[in-house]
Design a protein around this motif. Structure first.
Motif, PDB file in Angstrom:
ATOM      1  N   LYS A 618      44.420  24.158  23.216  1.00 52.66           N
ATOM      2  CA  LYS A 618      45.966  24.486  23.489  1.00 52.66           C
ATOM      3  C   LYS A 618      46.015  25.674  24.329  1.00 52.66           C
ATOM      4  O   LYS A 618      45.181  26.501  24.532  1.00 52.66           O
ATOM      5  N   THR A 619      47.293  25.843  25.145  1.00 48.66           N
ATOM      6  CA  THR A 619      47.437  26.762  26.013  1.00 48.66           C
ATOM      7  C   THR A 619      47.610  28.175  25.451  1.00 48.66           C
ATOM      8  O   THR A 619      46.989  29.032  26.313  1.00 48.66           O
ATOM      9  N   ASN A 620      47.916  28.274  24.317  1.00 44.11           N
ATOM     10  CA  ASN A 620      47.941  29.565  23.688  1.00 44.11           C
ATOM     11  C   ASN A 620      46.568  30.078  23.033  1.00 44.11           C
ATOM     12  O   ASN A 620      46.413  31.009  22.406  1.00 44.11           O
ATOM     13  N   ASN A 621      45.470  29.077  23.246  1.00 47.08           N
ATOM     14  CA  ASN A 621      44.175  29.338  22.912  1.00 47.08           C
ATOM     15  C   ASN A 621      43.321  29.700  23.995  1.00 47.08           C
ATOM     16  O   ASN A 621      42.078  30.032  24.085  1.00 47.08           O
ATOM     17  N   ILE A 622      44.139  29.947  25.275  1.00 47.17           N
ATOM     18  CA  ILE A 622      43.410  30.303  26.529  1.00 47.17           C
ATOM     19  C   ILE A 622      43.712  31.638  26.712  1.00 47.17           C
ATOM     20  O   ILE A 622      44.862  31.626  27.105  1.00 47.17           O
ATOM     21  N   LEU A 623      42.964  32.548  26.739  1.00 52.63           N
ATOM     22  CA  LEU A 623      43.223  33.858  27.101  1.00 52.63           C
ATOM     23  C   LEU A 623      43.010  34.271  28.356  1.00 52.63           C
ATOM     24  O   LEU A 623      41.965  33.818  28.914  1.00 52.63           O
ATOM     25  N   LEU A 624      43.560  35.517  28.843  1.00 53.08           N
ATOM     26  CA  LEU A 624      43.214  35.821  30.353  1.00 53.08           C
ATOM     27  C   LEU A 624      42.976  37.209  30.203  1.00 53.08           C
ATOM     28  O   LEU A 624      43.569  38.189  29.469  1.00 53.08           O
ATOM     29  N   ASN A 625      41.865  37.557  30.855  1.00 51.50           N
ATOM     30  CA  ASN A 625      41.366  38.940  30.684  1.00 51.50           C
ATOM     31  C   ASN A 625      41.970  39.574  31.985  1.00 51.50           C
ATOM     32  O   ASN A 625      43.057  39.196  32.457  1.00 51.50           O
ATOM     33  N   GLU A 626      41.561  41.222  32.019  1.00 44.59           N
ATOM     34  CA  GLU A 626      42.320  42.337  32.867  1.00 44.59           C
ATOM     35  C   GLU A 626      42.253  41.390  34.513  1.00 44.59           C
ATOM     36  O   GLU A 626      43.009  41.816  35.236  1.00 44.59           O
ATOM     37  N   HIS A 627      41.040  40.493  34.692  1.00 40.38           N
ATOM     38  CA  HIS A 627      40.916  39.857  36.138  1.00 40.38           C
ATOM     39  C   HIS A 627      41.641  38.783  36.235  1.00 40.38           C
ATOM     40  O   HIS A 627      41.420  38.013  37.257  1.00 40.38           O
ATOM     41  N   GLY A 628      42.367  38.194  35.219  1.00 40.58           N
ATOM     42  CA  GLY A 628      43.167  36.916  35.024  1.00 40.58           C
ATOM     43  C   GLY A 628      41.963  35.765  34.937  1.00 40.58           C
ATOM     44  O   GLY A 628      42.525  34.813  35.254  1.00 40.58           O
ATOM     45  N   MET A 629      40.816  35.881  34.549  1.00 44.22           N
ATOM     46  CA  MET A 629      39.735  35.011  34.233  1.00 44.22           C
ATOM     47  C   MET A 629      39.893  34.358  32.850  1.00 44.22           C
ATOM     48  O   MET A 629      40.485  35.000  31.830  1.00 44.22           O
ATOM     49  N   ALA A 630      39.920  32.933  32.739  1.00 46.49           N
ATOM     50  CA  ALA A 630      40.356  32.544  31.375  1.00 46.49           C
ATOM     51  C   ALA A 630      39.107  32.334  30.627  1.00 46.49           C
ATOM     52  O   ALA A 630      38.137  32.432  30.845  1.00 46.49           O
ATOM     53  N   LYS A 631      39.491  32.677  29.217  1.00 42.97           N
ATOM     54  CA  LYS A 631      38.532  32.790  28.282  1.00 42.97           C
ATOM     55  C   LYS A 631      38.988  31.877  26.993  1.00 42.97           C
ATOM     56  O   LYS A 631      40.074  32.235  26.651  1.00 42.97           O
ATOM     57  N   LEU A 632      38.255  30.771  26.735  1.00 43.44           N
ATOM     58  CA  LEU A 632      38.887  29.993  25.578  1.00 43.44           C
ATOM     59  C   LEU A 632      38.275  30.496  24.386  1.00 43.44           C
ATOM     60  O   LEU A 632      37.563  30.988  24.001  1.00 43.44           O
ATOM     61  N   SER A 633      39.438  30.424  23.145  1.00 46.34           N
ATOM     62  CA  SER A 633      39.365  31.088  22.107  1.00 46.34           C
ATOM     63  C   SER A 633      39.272  29.913  21.006  1.00 46.34           C
ATOM     64  O   SER A 633      39.679  28.856  21.207  1.00 46.34           O
ATOM     65  N   ASP A 634      38.922  30.360  19.770  1.00 47.99           N
ATOM     66  CA  ASP A 634      39.115  29.672  18.625  1.00 47.99           C
ATOM     67  C   ASP A 634      38.233  28.269  18.720  1.00 47.99           C
ATOM     68  O   ASP A 634      38.811  27.086  18.375  1.00 47.99           O
ATOM     69  N   TYR A 635      37.128  28.292  19.569  1.00 48.19           N
ATOM     70  CA  TYR A 635      36.215  27.203  19.603  1.00 48.19           C
ATOM     71  C   TYR A 635      35.306  26.733  18.489  1.00 48.19           C
ATOM     72  O   TYR A 635      34.862  27.722  17.813  1.00 48.19           O
ATOM     73  N   GLY A 636      35.003  25.561  18.295  1.00 45.11           N
ATOM     74  CA  GLY A 636      33.921  25.433  17.266  1.00 45.11           C
ATOM     75  C   GLY A 636      34.219  25.630  15.846  1.00 45.11           C
ATOM     76  O   GLY A 636      33.333  25.637  15.004  1.00 45.11           O
ATOM     77  N   LEU A 637      35.423  25.929  15.503  1.00 42.09           N
ATOM     78  CA  LEU A 637      35.908  26.244  14.024  1.00 42.09           C
ATOM     79  C   LEU A 637      35.806  24.999  12.899  1.00 42.09           C
ATOM     80  O   LEU A 637      35.870  25.165  11.981  1.00 42.09           O
TER      81      LEU A 637
END
Length: 770
Positions: A618-637
């Motif tokens: 989901k789009t709200n499970n995609i987080l952006l770090n301080e450099h704007g790089m995407a990091k996927l969360s809540d994977y594999g649960l």
């Protein structure tokens, strides 16, 4: 690997006919019995328990073969069963189970060295693990060494270069890392060198160019980078496999006698050398998934022995002459996903014979579906300013130079990004175990018993990433001020989320996940071990976990805490609307995020065995770090969530969370693409939108009405069209027509290239003229 088998068969048959008349020395028998013990009594060696037998005269099988000369052992072949065949690896045997923590590779090699006449040693799929010690060189009589499909890790020992009698060396399917020793030219008798499917990195060893006897060379599935040098001096070379690495040079010259050349899934650039058109022995050539340009040499199709030619997924351009003559041996041709124009030569028409030809994804005028419009394959023209000045020609040249420089910069950045993306998990995460559980070996018996990782498309560098560890409930309470309301960040299907600060000052996000299923501590730790080993640049890093048993004494867990790195810049959804809490991302920035998520998804599907599917994208499970790089969360649960139980479980239930179809994640990714195009409001009216609005993408008026204004203001029409096309395929109701993650990634990267070029042209057009 076929040459290895033939070599071994001939060698063992020869030994059978020269068996001596004397019984095997008792000391040699004792060594074999000791080896059986160290291998933990595998079922294949059950017959050895009768110590009165002469092992030299036991009947041979496909799994066990002992050969002798006079009264000494000269050959040992043992094929274990600790593997599983995986379709992603073309039938390659992947190790799944190791020997226990009591096994010592150092002691095992010491025992083997007592067989001073040993010339053939093949120990495949036996679950042996640990670093290969330098003392392997004590087996100085070895001519054939095969330790493939095990769990050996660390560096390939340089001492192996002193084993000058070696004719075949196979270490495939292990976990070797580091660079390959650059001294292999001392093995002047070597004909087979197979180090595929490990984690080797660094440059291609220059010494290999000097092994004149080499006939088979396999470095596939590693991370060899940089230049692949001229290999034409390897005059005996028959088969070359350098696929699935990170090579980024021009294609090298190949020896005249090569029959098989696998160079796919790298970053090779430039044109296909004309020299390849003179490789008259060539039967199989695979150059797919690179960045090759130019028009394919016509003579490739007519090489007398060519049967398989794969040029797919490059940027080949131009048109193929209708006068191309195809070899009568040519049975498979793939030129798909390039930028070829014009017609398809008559000899590539499947209507003429049984030849399989794939030409989708070009701009061919062949009347078939799955071709792009001509504009897709045309270079973006340089826009000319109207001027009456006699210096118009100079101005156009300057603009053209800027365009070319911009294009080169875009491709350069793309190649650097590809090189920086690696494909797996560092050794410390593969074999990490707290010392408290096993102070002797430092290795988890659960982990070793269930290790299912493979070196693959996507090993990612993890230098500096902290080791995943167990947190106590006291630490978590202290980090969150006893889970104070001020630290609460949200609630969802994956439990409550809190923000915390560890004792060392590190900010973390803590996911509290209630468990409806009653797991034992051992079962749950096994599942958490699997998640903890996932390390990728575009995955939110799991730092550790904590278990809450609720004070029970029945060894069960009812709540688990997952401690992640804190990613500070909000989620993707909050950046998709001008009315959102964050600044809306322009189109090129959205593409960058989508590419990062696609890379993470590709890793989850293919970087581990078995893959992690159903990742609730989901789009709200995609987080952006301080450099704007995407990091996927809540994977594999899904492997620890209630959803597991819907599929049923057996034993530990490790197979129950494996999805049988990849399309579920692909569909979810398609919805993320859609939300990126039209804004987050689509999630509230998804079904109605999919039923009523999708057709609007086909017209300019429809796009202006439904596409997010920020996207329209910052995109090129061609880049937008590519994204819309791949979105429609992802959310197709027919799951069989949905694209692979590789196809998604390729299209998004191409859309980003087109957009970067358009952005560069726009800057050129608006620059002041003097």
């Amino acid at each position: 690997m076929g040459y290895l088998s033939v070599f071994l068969l001939i060698f063992l048959s020869w030994n059978f006919f020269i068996l001596g008349t004397h019984q095997l020395q008792s000391s040699q028998t004792q060594v074999l019995l000791q080896l059986r013990k160290q291998l933990e009594y595998p079922i294949q060696l059950e017959i050895w328990k009768d110590h009165t037998l002469d092992f030299c005269y036991l009947s041979s099988s496909t799994q066990v073969n002992i050969t002798c000369q006079d009264n000494f052992v000269t050959g040992i072949k043992i094929m274990g069963d600790k593997t599983v065949k995986d379709s992603n690896f073309d039938g390659f045997a992947i190790p799944t189970v190791t020997l226990s923590g009591a096994f010592s590779m150092d002691s095992f090699v010491t025992t083997l060295a007592r067989l001073t006449s040993l010339r053939v040693l093949s120990l495949v799929s036996l679950g042996i693990w640990g670093p290969l010690p330098d003392k392997i060189h004590r087996l100085s009589s070895l001519e054939y060494l095969d330790l493939s499909s095990n769990f050996l890790f660390g560096s390939v020992p340089p001492k192996i270069c002193t084993m000058v009698k070696l004719q075949a060396l196979s270490l495939d399917g292990n976990y070797f890392n580091g660079t390959v020793p650059d001294c292999l030219d001392s093995l002047s008798n070597l004909t087979v060198l197979s180090l595929g499917n490990n984690r080797l990195n660094g440059p291609f060893p220059a010494s290999i160019q000097r092994i004149a006897t080499l006939s088979d060379l396999d470095f596939s599935g590693n991370e060899i980078s940089g230049k692949l040098p001229d290999l034409s001096r390897l005059t005996s070379l028959h088969s070359l496999d350098m696929s699935k690495n990170k090579l980024d040079s021009k294609l090298p010259a190949l020896p005249k006698g090569v029959a098989m050349a696998f160079l796919s899934n790298n970053s090779f650039v430039g044109e296909i050398p004309q020299q390849y058109s003179r490789l008259v022995q060539l039967q199989h050539l695979d150059l797919s998934f690179n960045f090759l340009t130019g028009t394919p040499p016509e003579a490739l199709f007519s090489l007398p022995n060519i049967s398989y030619l794969n040029l797919a997924s490059n940027t080949l351009s131009g048109s193929l002459s209708n006068h191309i003559h195809c070899s009568s041996e040519l049975s498979f041709v793939d030129i798909s996903n390039n930028k070829l124009t014009g017609g398809l030569p008559s000899c590539l028409s499947t209507a003429l014979d049984k030849r399989v030809v794939n030409s989708d994804g070009n701009c061919l005028s062949i009347g078939f579906q799955h071709q792009h419009p001509d504009s897709y394959c045309m270079a973006v023209p340089v826009k000319k300013k109207e001027s009456r000045s006699k210096d118009m020609g100079i101005l156009v040249a300057v603009i053209g130079g800027i365009f070319v420089a911009t294009l080169l910069l875009v491709f350069g950045c793309f190649f650097v990004c590809k090189r920086c993306c690696s494909r797996g998990i560092s050794e410390q995460h593969l074999l990490h175990k707290t010392v408290q559980e096993n102070s002797t070996t430092g290795l988890s018996s659960d982990l070793l018993t269930n290790a299912r990782f493979i070196p693959q498309v996507a090993k990612l560098g993890t230098e500096g990433v902290p080791v995943c560890r167990v947190f106590s409930l006291e630490e978590l309470r202290e980090a969150t001020n006893n889970f104070d309301r001020s630290t609460f960040m949200g609630d969802g299907s994956n439990g409550k989320l809190y923000k915390g600060r560890l004792e060392n000052g590190t900010q973390v996000a803590i996911r509290c996940l209630p468990l409806s299923k009653k797991y034992t501590i051992r079962n749950l730790k096994l599942r958490l071990d699997l998640i903890a080993r996932l390390r990728h640049t575009h995955l939110v890093c799991l730092l550790g976990h904590g278990l809450d048993t609720g004070g029970r004494d029945d060894s069960s867990v009812y709540k688990v805490f997952l401690i992640y790195e804190y990613v500070p810049n909000g989620n993707f959804r909050s950046h998709l609307s001008e009315n959102g809490p964050e600044k809306a991302l322009k189109w090129s920035e959205r593409l960058s995020v989508l590419i990062g998520v696609a890379k993470a998804l590709h890793f989850l599907h293919t970087g581990v065995i078995p893959g992690f599917f159903n990742n609730r994208l989901k789009t709200n499970n995609i987080l952006l770090n301080e450099h704007g790089m995407a990091k996927l969360s809540d994977y594999g649960l899904s492997i620890i969530s209630e959803e597991n139980d819907k599929h049923g479980e057996k034993g530990d239930g490790l197979n129950s969370w494996q999805m049988t179809k990849l399309e579920d994640d692909v569909y979810s990714f398609g919805l993320i693409l859609l939300e990126s195009l039209v804004g987050p409001s689509v999630s509230a009216r998804r079904e109605a939108f999919l039923q009523n609005e999708m057709a609007s993408f086909g017209s300019q008026d429809g796009r202006r009405r439904i596409v997010d204004p920020t996207v329209l203001a910052t995109c090129s029409q061609e880049s937008l069209s590519i994204a819309i096309s791949i979105t429609k395929k992802c959310i197709s109701l027919d799951s069989s027509t949905r694209p692979s993650v590789e196809d998604i990634l390729w299209n998004l990267q191409y859309a980003a290239q087109i957009q970067a070029t358009a952005d560069g042209d726009q800057r050129t057009d608006t620059a002041p003229y003097h």
